[in-house]
Scaffold this motif. Structure first.
Motif, PDB file in Angstrom:
ATOM      1  N   PHE A 223      23.097  54.436  45.795  1.00 12.10           N
ATOM      2  CA  PHE A 223      24.529  54.713  45.712  1.00 12.10           C
ATOM      3  C   PHE A 223      25.295  53.485  46.167  1.00 12.10           C
ATOM      4  CE2 PHE A 223      28.332  56.344  48.169  1.00 12.10           C
ATOM      5  CZ  PHE A 223      29.142  56.481  47.049  1.00 12.10           C
ATOM      6  N   GLN A 224      26.157  52.982  45.294  1.00 13.07           N
ATOM      7  CA  GLN A 224      27.056  51.882  45.640  1.00 13.07           C
ATOM      8  C   GLN A 224      28.468  52.451  45.739  1.00 13.07           C
ATOM      9  OE1 GLN A 224      26.905  47.715  43.904  1.00 13.07           O
ATOM     10  NE2 GLN A 224      28.803  48.421  42.958  1.00 13.07           N
ATOM     11  N   PRO A 225      29.032  52.550  46.945  1.00 16.87           N
ATOM     12  CA  PRO A 225      30.368  53.136  47.091  1.00 16.87           C
ATOM     13  C   PRO A 225      31.459  52.227  46.539  1.00 16.87           C
ATOM     14  CG  PRO A 225      29.552  52.359  49.205  1.00 16.87           C
ATOM     15  CD  PRO A 225      28.427  52.192  48.235  1.00 16.87           C
ATOM     16  N   GLU A 226      32.546  52.861  46.144  1.00 13.71           N
ATOM     17  CA  GLU A 226      33.657  52.108  45.560  1.00 13.71           C
ATOM     18  C   GLU A 226      34.293  51.164  46.575  1.00 13.71           C
ATOM     19  OE1 GLU A 226      38.146  53.243  44.275  1.00 13.71           O
ATOM     20  OE2 GLU A 226      36.567  54.321  43.178  1.00 13.71           O
ATOM     21  N   THR A 227      34.495  49.933  46.149  1.00 19.46           N
ATOM     22  CA  THR A 227      35.226  48.936  46.931  1.00 19.46           C
ATOM     23  C   THR A 227      36.115  48.161  45.962  1.00 19.46           C
ATOM     24  OG1 THR A 227      33.419  47.338  46.700  1.00 19.46           O
ATOM     25  CG2 THR A 227      33.420  48.708  48.682  1.00 19.46           C
ATOM     26  N   ASN A 269      32.248  53.410  42.090  1.00 21.63           N
ATOM     27  CA  ASN A 269      31.079  54.167  42.539  1.00 21.63           C
ATOM     28  C   ASN A 269      29.988  54.095  41.474  1.00 21.63           C
ATOM     29  OD1 ASN A 269      32.111  55.202  45.014  1.00 21.63           O
ATOM     30  ND2 ASN A 269      33.273  56.751  43.901  1.00 21.63           N
ATOM     31  N   TYR A 271      25.813  55.309  40.770  1.00 18.52           N
ATOM     32  CA  TYR A 271      24.689  56.126  41.218  1.00 18.52           C
ATOM     33  C   TYR A 271      23.498  55.859  40.299  1.00 18.52           C
ATOM     34  CZ  TYR A 271      28.815  58.754  42.826  1.00 18.52           C
ATOM     35  OH  TYR A 271      30.039  59.119  43.354  1.00 18.52           O
TER      36      TYR A 271
END
Length: 418
Positions: A223-227, A269, A271
């Motif tokens: 999971f790469q969270p939104e930035t 985001n 996944y």
């Protein structure tokens, strides 16, 4: 050995700017450029899957994989791409050679590993000329975003690993437009530059378990969270003398520079989920799906009525086979043979046409010497885009090479003899 590694590192640092320009594609004009594949050459040969926790290779796509490392791993990779481009009326070709990544990963205990390195994240590289000798438009762009990362993975209990990665993204992108008219004394050139910086993060899980006594089941998730990345934008408007014969600016007559407002570029985001099975050091087969909220993406300081974004999906299948891992007399029996395929809905829409991509790949893992070091070759054929609505279809062939270097024992195990 250390001196040789340092020489390689210096070569790679010198080549880092060159490595940003690696796609030679008109589609790299949009957003922050085309996303480079973030995995290793070994991953690419298997369609891009990154499910396995590997004791001797670095897993760039899932930081949980660092928890499986048993030996220090230094790796460097490069690739060469030949591309044919065509529209309904024209065709052309280009090629590019790049450095793909540079990293060092190492275990600090039997269950904890770290890694750091440099990866070109996106690349912008295109040149398009439209018109004739009387009036033409010359479009070009270069640059991209690089990523320096630090990652760690921990095996919490047998077969279950977690990991985290933090990255600093940096780079610059320059787009240039020249309007030349034979009836005008001077041509007009606009140069737009964006300097990019920001942080991104990635979290990962891996789990593997034995079934039927000799087979293993592998699962993975990331999971790469939104930035967001910050873009400092500048624009220069110039009157120039343009040579239609050389397709180049001869001199600048007048120039005005403007500072534009800073903008933000969303890193959405993302996944991924993977599932596979196999026998250790014999064979493996698996599949992976990735979903990204790219509908939140936008172009930098440009707005186009014919361009939009939607969420993207990527589908990957692949695996490997080793005929005889412990063979002493048969070198080719110890070679790892990899195969894969992928299909990607990139999320970019132009003239309501989805710019999709697919590829099929094959690779070899070639043992080096008597230890665990190896060279990895990947061959991939793929397509991107379409000729519908006056767009460009690209056919490409890519050759990738990586060196994965490992010592014969973990660095934290002390010598028994002086």
């Amino acid at each position: 050995m250390i001196k040789r590694i340092l020489v390689v590192v210096l070569i790679c640092i010198t080549a880092s700017a060159f490595a940003q320009e690696g796609n030679s594609s008109p589609y790299s004009f949009y957003g922050l450029g085309l996303s480079n594949f973030k995995g290793s050459i070994e991953n690419q040969a298997m369609g891009g899957i990154s499910i396995l926790g590997d004791s001797i290779h670095t897993n760039f796509r899932n930081p949980a994989g660092y928890g499986a490392l048993k030996l220090t791993n230094f790796t460097i990779a490069g690739s060469h791409r030949e591309t044919n481009l065509e529209t309904n009326t024209e065709s052309g070709s280009n090629n590019s050679t790049t450095i793909d990544y540079l990293s060092l990963a190492f275990p600090v205990s039997k269950r904890l590993g770290f890694g750091f390195g440099l990866i070109p994240e996106t690349s912008v590289d295109y040149e398009i000329i439209e018109g004739n000798d009387n009036a033409l438009s010359h479009y070009s762009g270069d640059g991209g975003v690089n990523r320096v990362f630090l990652a760690a993975g921990l095996e919490l209990f047998k077969g279950f690993r977690v990991g985290a990665e933090g990255s600093y993204n940096f780079g610059s992108i320059t787009n240039e437009i020249i309007q030349a008219d034979a009836d005008q004394q001077y041509s007009v050139r606009e140069i737009d530059r964006s300097d990019i910086a920001g942080l991104t993060y990635n979290l990962g899980l891996q789990y593997e378990t034995t079934y039927a006594k000799r087979y293993k089941l592998y699962t993975s998730a990331t999971f790469q969270p939104e930035t967001s990345l910050t873009l400092e934008n500048q624009r220069s408007l110039q009157s120039v003398i343009y040579s239609g014969l050389d397709r180049a600016v001869v001199s600048v007559v007048d120039s005005q520079d403007f500072s534009l407002a800073d903008t933000k570029s969303i890193v959405p985001n993302t996944y991924s989920f993977g599932l596979g099975t196999g026998q250790v050091n014999k064979w493996f087969a698996g599949g992976q799906i990735e979903y990204s909220e790219t509908s939140k993406s936008s172009n930098r300081s440009f707005d186009f009525t014919n361009t939009s974004y939607e969420d993207s999906f990527k589908y990957r299948l692949g695996g490997y086979f080793v005929p005889d891992y412990n063979s002493i007399t048969n070198y080719w029996g110890r070679v790892t043979y990899r195969l894969g395929a992928r299909y990607e809905e990139t999320g970019l829409l132009i003239e309501n046409q989805s710019i999709d991509e697919f590829g099929i790949s094959f690779g070899l893992g070639l043992p080096l010497g008597r230890g665990f070091s190896n060279a990895n070759l990947t061959f991939e054929y793929g397509q991107r885009g379409t000729t519908t609505a006056g767009l460009v279809k690209e056919d490409f062939f890519k050759v990738g090479l990586s060196l994965s270097l490992n010592p014969l024992r973990p660095w934290f195990v002390p010598n028994k003899y002086n």
